[in-house]
Design a protein around this motif. Sequence first.
Motif, PDB file in Angstrom:
ATOM      1  N   THR A 424      41.448  47.006  37.341  1.00 20.39           N
ATOM      2  CA  THR A 424      42.354  47.979  37.962  1.00 20.39           C
ATOM      3  C   THR A 424      42.136  48.055  39.465  1.00 20.39           C
ATOM      4  N   GLN A 425      40.880  47.962  39.897  1.00 18.90           N
ATOM      5  CA  GLN A 425      40.607  47.982  41.339  1.00 18.90           C
ATOM      6  C   GLN A 425      41.142  46.745  42.033  1.00 18.90           C
ATOM      7  N   LEU A 426      41.030  45.594  41.393  1.00 22.86           N
ATOM      8  CA  LEU A 426      41.470  44.348  42.012  1.00 22.86           C
ATOM      9  C   LEU A 426      42.977  44.158  41.918  1.00 22.86           C
ATOM     10  N   TYR A 427      43.596  44.714  40.889  1.00 18.68           N
ATOM     11  CA  TYR A 427      45.035  44.552  40.680  1.00 18.68           C
ATOM     12  C   TYR A 427      45.654  45.914  40.416  1.00 18.68           C
ATOM     13  N   PRO A 428      45.754  46.760  41.425  1.00 17.15           N
ATOM     14  CA  PRO A 428      46.267  48.128  41.222  1.00 17.15           C
ATOM     15  C   PRO A 428      47.725  48.173  40.786  1.00 17.15           C
ATOM     16  N   ASP A 429      48.477  47.090  40.983  1.00 13.92           N
ATOM     17  CA  ASP A 429      49.899  47.090  40.624  1.00 13.92           C
ATOM     18  C   ASP A 429      50.156  46.586  39.210  1.00 13.92           C
ATOM     19  N   TRP A 430      49.125  46.156  38.514  1.00 14.14           N
ATOM     20  CA  TRP A 430      49.318  45.666  37.153  1.00 14.14           C
ATOM     21  C   TRP A 430      49.715  46.803  36.207  1.00 14.14           C
ATOM     22  N   THR A 431      50.550  46.463  35.228  1.00 15.77           N
ATOM     23  CA  THR A 431      50.887  47.413  34.178  1.00 15.77           C
ATOM     24  C   THR A 431      49.770  47.429  33.135  1.00 15.77           C
ATOM     25  N   GLN A 432      49.847  48.406  32.233  1.00 20.64           N
ATOM     26  CA  GLN A 432      48.843  48.486  31.182  1.00 20.64           C
ATOM     27  C   GLN A 432      48.901  47.256  30.281  1.00 20.64           C
ATOM     28  N   GLU A 433      50.109  46.730  30.060  1.00 22.01           N
ATOM     29  CA  GLU A 433      50.257  45.534  29.233  1.00 22.01           C
ATOM     30  C   GLU A 433      49.561  44.336  29.869  1.00 22.01           C
ATOM     31  N   GLN A 434      49.683  44.210  31.189  1.00 19.50           N
ATOM     32  CA  GLN A 434      49.026  43.105  31.879  1.00 19.50           C
ATOM     33  C   GLN A 434      47.506  43.259  31.831  1.00 19.50           C
TER      34      GLN A 434
END
Length: 473
Positions: A424-434
Amino acid sequence: MTLRKRIPDVLAHIKANSEFTSHNACMLEIYEGNLKPYVLAVLQKTLSDNYFQKIKDRTIPINILRRVIDKLSKVYATSPQRTDANYQQFMDDYTKWLKLDERMGVADEYANMFKGYALEPYVHLGKPRLRVIPYDRFMVMSEDKVDPLNPTVFIKFMGKYTKYNGRGKKDCNYYYLYTDEEFLVVDADGDIVESEMGDTNGTNPVGRIPFIYGNRSRIDLIPQPDTDILQMTKMIPVILSDLSGVLMFSCFSIIYGIDIDSENMTMSPNAFWNFKSDPKSEKTPSIGTIKPDADIDVGVNFLASTFAFWLETKGVRVGSIGQLDQGNASSGIAKIIDEMDTFEIRKTNIQFFKNDESNLWILLKDMNNYWVKTKQLAYGIIGDNFEPSIEFDEPKPQVNRVEEVNLVVTQMQAGLLTKEIGLTQLYPDWTQEQLDAALKENVIEIAEEEYEQPKDVRAGVKESFYSKTPPQL
């Protein structure tokens, strides 16, 4: 005192600040791309006419202003959260109609260039719009004895109109003047332009100045211009043009002759020169060459160092630029701009824009109600219980991607972070599915014994972990 009686004071104020608005007009023209005439003007003033005529077509008008301003203007790179408990739909609609993030991004650019700007809401084709006015097209005055930074008169420059008088016609500048109670149109001669006032009869129907003034000075109503920005923008291409001229003349050797008859000496690949000396002279004829030697690399490094030092004085941190030469000068300048860390500047600018945008929403409420009442806009009335909240994301210092990944992985190895929090810190724009897909793939495969070598943790991470591309779902 009424606005009509203050016309001489207003015109004197405009004239007194004409140098400021002219400076800003030059900045805006260069920002829009017209740099070369300013470079040529500097070269013509500082070079002999003979030399200038030879190199004027070899100038290098590299425009750093747009790249630097764009790099500094990142407050609205991420949309702020705009909320209101009672009128959320109003905020959502106007954010969409005004294209607010785009418009405020332009305001951010103008704030960094001019240290000020103005916002003007208006209606066009039945929809609200927002105009961002650069600081060469308006002026403000204050007669507030308690808060001299509070503008009580807003002056909008409207260009020129054709004026007829007893001696014929002429083009004359004219201005829109606003106070909370009055509206007046006056020209540079002090005459009222009745044809531009409509049916207002000199009153301001909105009941307040319909502009937001974004001032970046903490002590002056009209900020002092940052003259170093304009100077550096011109001097970088001037120095590069100087180096271009040096390079041009150092490419050719100077051929000289002593005691020779120089008739029919033509430069060509198959030329044969037969030298003759003066029969009355006892000297032997000779010919030689002088090859100019200019240290271009010294000039390039001076340019890069000066540019980097200037950015540092503006509060911008610049990474290591290394040694530059004539072969990598352009990439070196680009690297300086790419590695600019504007963290501190963004933190300061966010505080300004939080205040400016809050004031804008209060103005939008008043303008919306005025437009609805005058049937310019079909919408609802916004009540006095409108209390907008504007929250920006906290800016973060610029961190190298590899260093960022290594830090997160090290924390995960030490048990300080879970895999999900790390992703989550590295990819803050990811969805929960990702995130779920990445965890399912077990993106991070690090053995416990590898923790003894935290500097080499990248070897235990799949390549996709360093990529900005999320895993396929």
